[in-house]
Design an enzyme around this catalytic site. Structure first.
Site, PDB file in Angstrom:
ATOM      1  N   LYS A 208     -12.482  -1.370   5.039  1.00  0.00           N
ATOM      2  CA  LYS A 208     -13.193  -2.210   6.009  1.00  0.00           C
ATOM      3  C   LYS A 208     -12.842  -1.691   7.401  1.00  0.00           C
ATOM      4  O   LYS A 208     -11.697  -1.325   7.661  1.00  0.00           O
ATOM      5  CB  LYS A 208     -12.746  -3.669   5.873  1.00  0.00           C
ATOM      6  CG  LYS A 208     -13.420  -4.372   4.716  1.00  0.00           C
ATOM      7  CD  LYS A 208     -13.076  -5.839   4.727  1.00  0.00           C
ATOM      8  CE  LYS A 208     -13.592  -6.537   3.503  1.00  0.00           C
ATOM      9  NZ  LYS A 208     -14.921  -7.089   3.619  1.00  0.00           N
TER      10      LYS A 208
ATOM     11  N   HIS B  81      -5.840  -7.447  -1.807  1.00  0.00           N
ATOM     12  CA  HIS B  81      -6.325  -7.417  -0.418  1.00  0.00           C
ATOM     13  C   HIS B  81      -5.300  -7.976   0.567  1.00  0.00           C
ATOM     14  O   HIS B  81      -5.020  -7.385   1.602  1.00  0.00           O
ATOM     15  CB  HIS B  81      -7.609  -8.252  -0.268  1.00  0.00           C
ATOM     16  CG  HIS B  81      -8.702  -7.882  -1.222  1.00  0.00           C
ATOM     17  ND1 HIS B  81      -8.881  -6.619  -1.682  1.00  0.00           N
ATOM     18  CD2 HIS B  81      -9.685  -8.630  -1.788  1.00  0.00           C
ATOM     19  CE1 HIS B  81      -9.931  -6.588  -2.497  1.00  0.00           C
ATOM     20  NE2 HIS B  81     -10.430  -7.808  -2.576  1.00  0.00           N
TER      21      HIS B  81
ATOM     22  N   LYS C 249     -16.493 -18.825   5.678  1.00  0.00           N
ATOM     23  CA  LYS C 249     -16.109 -17.465   5.274  1.00  0.00           C
ATOM     24  C   LYS C 249     -15.384 -16.860   6.467  1.00  0.00           C
ATOM     25  O   LYS C 249     -15.932 -16.766   7.568  1.00  0.00           O
ATOM     26  CB  LYS C 249     -17.374 -16.659   4.945  1.00  0.00           C
ATOM     27  CG  LYS C 249     -17.194 -15.141   4.924  1.00  0.00           C
ATOM     28  CD  LYS C 249     -16.688 -14.653   3.602  1.00  0.00           C
ATOM     29  CE  LYS C 249     -16.426 -13.154   3.608  1.00  0.00           C
ATOM     30  NZ  LYS C 249     -15.635 -12.673   2.508  1.00  0.00           N
TER      31      LYS C 249
ATOM     32  N   ASP D 252      -6.609 -12.570  -7.900  1.00  0.00           N
ATOM     33  CA  ASP D 252      -7.901 -12.015  -7.476  1.00  0.00           C
ATOM     34  C   ASP D 252      -7.811 -11.375  -6.089  1.00  0.00           C
ATOM     35  O   ASP D 252      -8.310 -10.275  -5.886  1.00  0.00           O
ATOM     36  CB  ASP D 252      -8.966 -13.122  -7.481  1.00  0.00           C
ATOM     37  CG  ASP D 252     -10.353 -12.598  -7.133  1.00  0.00           C
ATOM     38  OD1 ASP D 252     -10.713 -11.507  -7.620  1.00  0.00           O
ATOM     39  OD2 ASP D 252     -11.080 -13.270  -6.371  1.00  0.00           O
TER      40      ASP D 252
ATOM     41  N   GLU E  72     -13.213 -18.327   1.746  1.00  0.00           N
ATOM     42  CA  GLU E  72     -14.568 -18.029   1.293  1.00  0.00           C
ATOM     43  C   GLU E  72     -15.370 -19.294   1.079  1.00  0.00           C
ATOM     44  O   GLU E  72     -14.832 -20.298   0.592  1.00  0.00           O
ATOM     45  CB  GLU E  72     -14.522 -17.243  -0.015  1.00  0.00           C
ATOM     46  CG  GLU E  72     -13.919 -15.874   0.159  1.00  0.00           C
ATOM     47  CD  GLU E  72     -14.107 -15.042  -1.079  1.00  0.00           C
ATOM     48  OE1 GLU E  72     -15.068 -14.260  -1.102  1.00  0.00           O
ATOM     49  OE2 GLU E  72     -13.322 -15.201  -2.020  1.00  0.00           O
TER      50      GLU E  72
ATOM     51  N   HIS F 182     -11.092  -2.420  -1.826  1.00  0.00           N
ATOM     52  CA  HIS F 182     -12.157  -2.162  -0.842  1.00  0.00           C
ATOM     53  C   HIS F 182     -11.767  -2.632   0.555  1.00  0.00           C
ATOM     54  O   HIS F 182     -12.350  -2.218   1.543  1.00  0.00           O
ATOM     55  CB  HIS F 182     -13.492  -2.751  -1.309  1.00  0.00           C
ATOM     56  CG  HIS F 182     -13.634  -4.231  -1.127  1.00  0.00           C
ATOM     57  ND1 HIS F 182     -13.158  -5.136  -2.028  1.00  0.00           N
ATOM     58  CD2 HIS F 182     -14.215  -4.962  -0.146  1.00  0.00           C
ATOM     59  CE1 HIS F 182     -13.447  -6.362  -1.617  1.00  0.00           C
ATOM     60  NE2 HIS F 182     -14.088  -6.295  -0.472  1.00  0.00           N
TER      61      HIS F 182
ATOM     62  N   LYS G 281     -11.603 -20.389  -2.533  1.00  0.00           N
ATOM     63  CA  LYS G 281     -13.054 -20.327  -2.727  1.00  0.00           C
ATOM     64  C   LYS G 281     -13.612 -21.717  -2.493  1.00  0.00           C
ATOM     65  O   LYS G 281     -12.886 -22.711  -2.588  1.00  0.00           O
ATOM     66  CB  LYS G 281     -13.368 -19.893  -4.160  1.00  0.00           C
ATOM     67  CG  LYS G 281     -13.013 -18.438  -4.424  1.00  0.00           C
ATOM     68  CD  LYS G 281     -14.119 -17.740  -5.187  1.00  0.00           C
ATOM     69  CE  LYS G 281     -13.806 -16.285  -5.450  1.00  0.00           C
ATOM     70  NZ  LYS G 281     -14.378 -15.372  -4.488  1.00  0.00           N
TER      71      LYS G 281
HETATM   72  C1  BG6 Z   1     -13.069  -9.373  -4.315  1.00  0.00           C
HETATM   73  C2  BG6 Z   1     -12.740 -10.623  -5.097  1.00  0.00           C
HETATM   74  O1  BG6 Z   1     -12.135  -8.373  -4.580  1.00  0.00           O
HETATM   75  O2  BG6 Z   1     -13.072  -9.673  -2.939  1.00  0.00           O
HETATM   76  C3  BG6 Z   1     -13.760 -11.697  -4.782  1.00  0.00           C
HETATM   77  O3  BG6 Z   1     -12.742 -10.335  -6.481  1.00  0.00           O
HETATM   78  C4  BG6 Z   1     -13.857 -11.941  -3.307  1.00  0.00           C
HETATM   79  O4  BG6 Z   1     -13.426 -12.905  -5.455  1.00  0.00           O
HETATM   80  C5  BG6 Z   1     -14.055 -10.612  -2.561  1.00  0.00           C
HETATM   81  O5  BG6 Z   1     -14.975 -12.778  -3.081  1.00  0.00           O
HETATM   82  C6  BG6 Z   1     -13.961 -10.803  -1.064  1.00  0.00           C
HETATM   83  O6  BG6 Z   1     -14.349  -9.611  -0.451  1.00  0.00           O
HETATM   84  P1  BG6 Z   1     -15.129  -9.611   0.922  1.00  0.00           P
HETATM   85  O7  BG6 Z   1     -15.337  -8.166   1.218  1.00  0.00           O
HETATM   86  O8  BG6 Z   1     -16.393 -10.373   0.708  1.00  0.00           O
HETATM   87  O9  BG6 Z   1     -14.216 -10.311   1.899  1.00  0.00           O
END
Ligand code: BG6
Length: 464
Positions: A182, A240, A328, A235, A216, A178, A323
């Site tokens: 963004k 990402h 964040k 993860d 995060e 995802h 985490k």
């Molecule tokens: C997800 C992870 O793919 O991305 C999560 O599994 C993480 O652990 C999240 O919190 C972070 O995404 P974003 O869009 O909130 O930065």
């Protein structure tokens, strides 16, 4: 958008609750998704209202006006992914409702499940006829989204890919990340290649180091079972963060379109090597629901990577994620080299850096050294900034909304090609072989103290 049926497998999970159902709802509320059927399916025995309502806290208040529209076209089906029979029943349900709503057989299945099920689920979906192998020129389309991480190492990723490639065409398969949808992430390549000021400086002559940070504040929350199996590196780093690295470091694509960009991202990932690692686990993690009380899974990781190609040779790429930290933030810093100081005193402390801010706000800023007003030369750092929220009132669409839209349009650039995934796993497999302890850190802190020493050891300083 095309009329379609969306089947969400893993509909009671954390991702569905926080992101996927709210994204679908927004598409319905904005009038983008008009003619649809939404089928949620998962192991749990819940009602359709229970499945949908779990997402209400994740939708902005005041925006819940079209909830009934979504509800009217939604059904929930309890489903055990291991048994074929459930999928056969699901086919009958979908066919009946598609007829009732006059839908044309366009289908999108979202596998928001563990990748352990991808192969089996795809087999059942194809056998039951929910998804069929369809050529691009056919009237209706069938597509499938696989949530990340795709496998848990290079061997498992290969196995899954081999299995699904026998069942479907590549144009039907969306291995997604995802982050690629963004706003600021899709802007990275555009800004790099449509402004002539960056490209001449984007190499080892001028860049001292690159820092990619994904911090995060949230802890493991209700995802203990999943997270404990994967940890921070699998993860978010494998996907990402390495995709961000690829976008920053790739060569100029022939065109700024899906396939050319994917080609360059894959090429650069192939040249990445792991150099060093530091890991941490926040105190209290082992007491979280679903986590092994003796778990050694990392919830924090710092990695030092290198890219062995002429453009980047000698430039460290540092990745940091965790985490339960103090804030964040998702941000990339391109730290430039220091210039020779021509002043007799008061030389600048810091060299320039370009900040690419992905979250919480999306924007760019460039730090410059300028003269402080007055008679003598005194240097102060200032920032030249551009932030989306200052220029455009409208909030950028959430990544998962864009993702649904793009997949429904059949846009392949939001899908990660298998070779990218394979190279990313090779980097991660190499990184995980570095044998280092997992240090404890306090929740709400910046991570383990020992990882500060890691930074000093490599002569670097994190910019945040
Ligand atoms: C997800 C992870 O793919 O991305 C999560 O599994 C993480 O652990 C999240 O919190 C972070 O995404 P974003 O869009 O909130 O930065």
């Amino acid at each position: 958008m095309d009329k379609c049926t969306i089947v969400l497998l893993g509909a009671t999970g954390d991702l569905a609750k926080r992101k996927l159902i709210p994204a679908l709802y927004t598409l319905v509320a904005n009038g983008k998704l008009k003619d649809f059927l939404f089928v949620g399916a998962a192991f749990e025995d819940v009602t359709v209202d229970e499945m949908l309502d779990q997402s209400l806290p994740f939708i902005e208040k005041g925006k819940i006006k079209s909830w009934e529209l979504l509800k009217k076209r939604t059904v929930y089906q309890q489903l055990d992914f291991s048994y074929e029979e459930g999928f056969e029943y699901l086919t009958k349900l979908i066919e009946k409702l598609e007829k009732q709503y006059n839908l044309t057989g366009n289908r999108l299945v979202y596998c928001a499940t563990s990748s352990d099920f991808f192969c089996l689920i795809t087999k059942h979906l194809v056998k039951a006829g929910i998804i069929q192998k369809k050529k691009q020129e056919e009237k209706s389309w069938n597509r499938i989204i696989y949530e990340k991480p795709f496998g848990y190492d290079v061997a498992s990723a290969h196995k899954i890919n081999k299995c699904i490639a026998q069942l479907l065409y590549e144009h039907q398969i969306f291995r997604i990340d995802h982050y690629l949808t963004k706003e600021l992430v899709s802007n990275i390549a555009l800004v790099r290649f449509t402004n002539c000021v960056f490209e001449p400086l984007w190499n080892n002559r001028f860049i001292d180091n690159v820092q990619i940070i994904l911090s995060e504040k949230i802890c493991v929350e209700g995802r203990g079972i999943y997270y404990d199996k994967y940890g921070a590196i699998l993860d978010v780093m494998q996907n990402h963060m390495l995709e961000l690295l690829a976008l920053i470091a790739m060569e100029m694509p022939k065109r700024l379109t899906g396939e050319f960009i994917r080609q360059e991202r894959a090429k650069v990932l192939k040249d990445v090597n792991a150099v060093d690692l530091c890991m941490g686990q926040y105190e209290g993690y082992r007491e979280s629901q679903g986590v092994d009380p003796e778990s050694n899974t990392e919830t924090f990781a710092m990695a030092y990577l290198r890219i062995n190609n002429p453009r980047w040779s000698g430039v460290p790429f540092y990745l940091k994620t965790g985490k339960c930290l103090d804030k964040k933030e998702t941000v990339i810093y391109m730290k430039f080299k220091k210039v020779e100081c021509l002043l007799t005193k008061g030389c600048p402390q810091e060299s320039n850096y370009l900040t690419i801010q992905i979250a919480p706000d999306a924007g760019f800023s460039l730090s410059l050294n300028v003269k402080k007003p007055g008679r003598l030369y005194e240097v102060v750092p200032v920032d030249m900034e551009f932030y989306h929220s200052c220029l455009w009132e409208e909030k950028s669409a959430e990544a998962y909304e864009v993702l649904f839209e793009e997949v429904i349009h059949g846009e392949q650039s939001v899908s990660v090609r298998f070779d990218e995934i394979e190279y990313a796993w090779k980097v991660i497999d190499e990184l995980k072989k570095i044998d280092v302890p997992v240090y404890p850190y306090e929740p709400g802190s910046i991570g383990p103290f020992e990882c500060d020493i890691f930074a000093k050891k490599h002569g670097m300083r994190w910019l945040s």
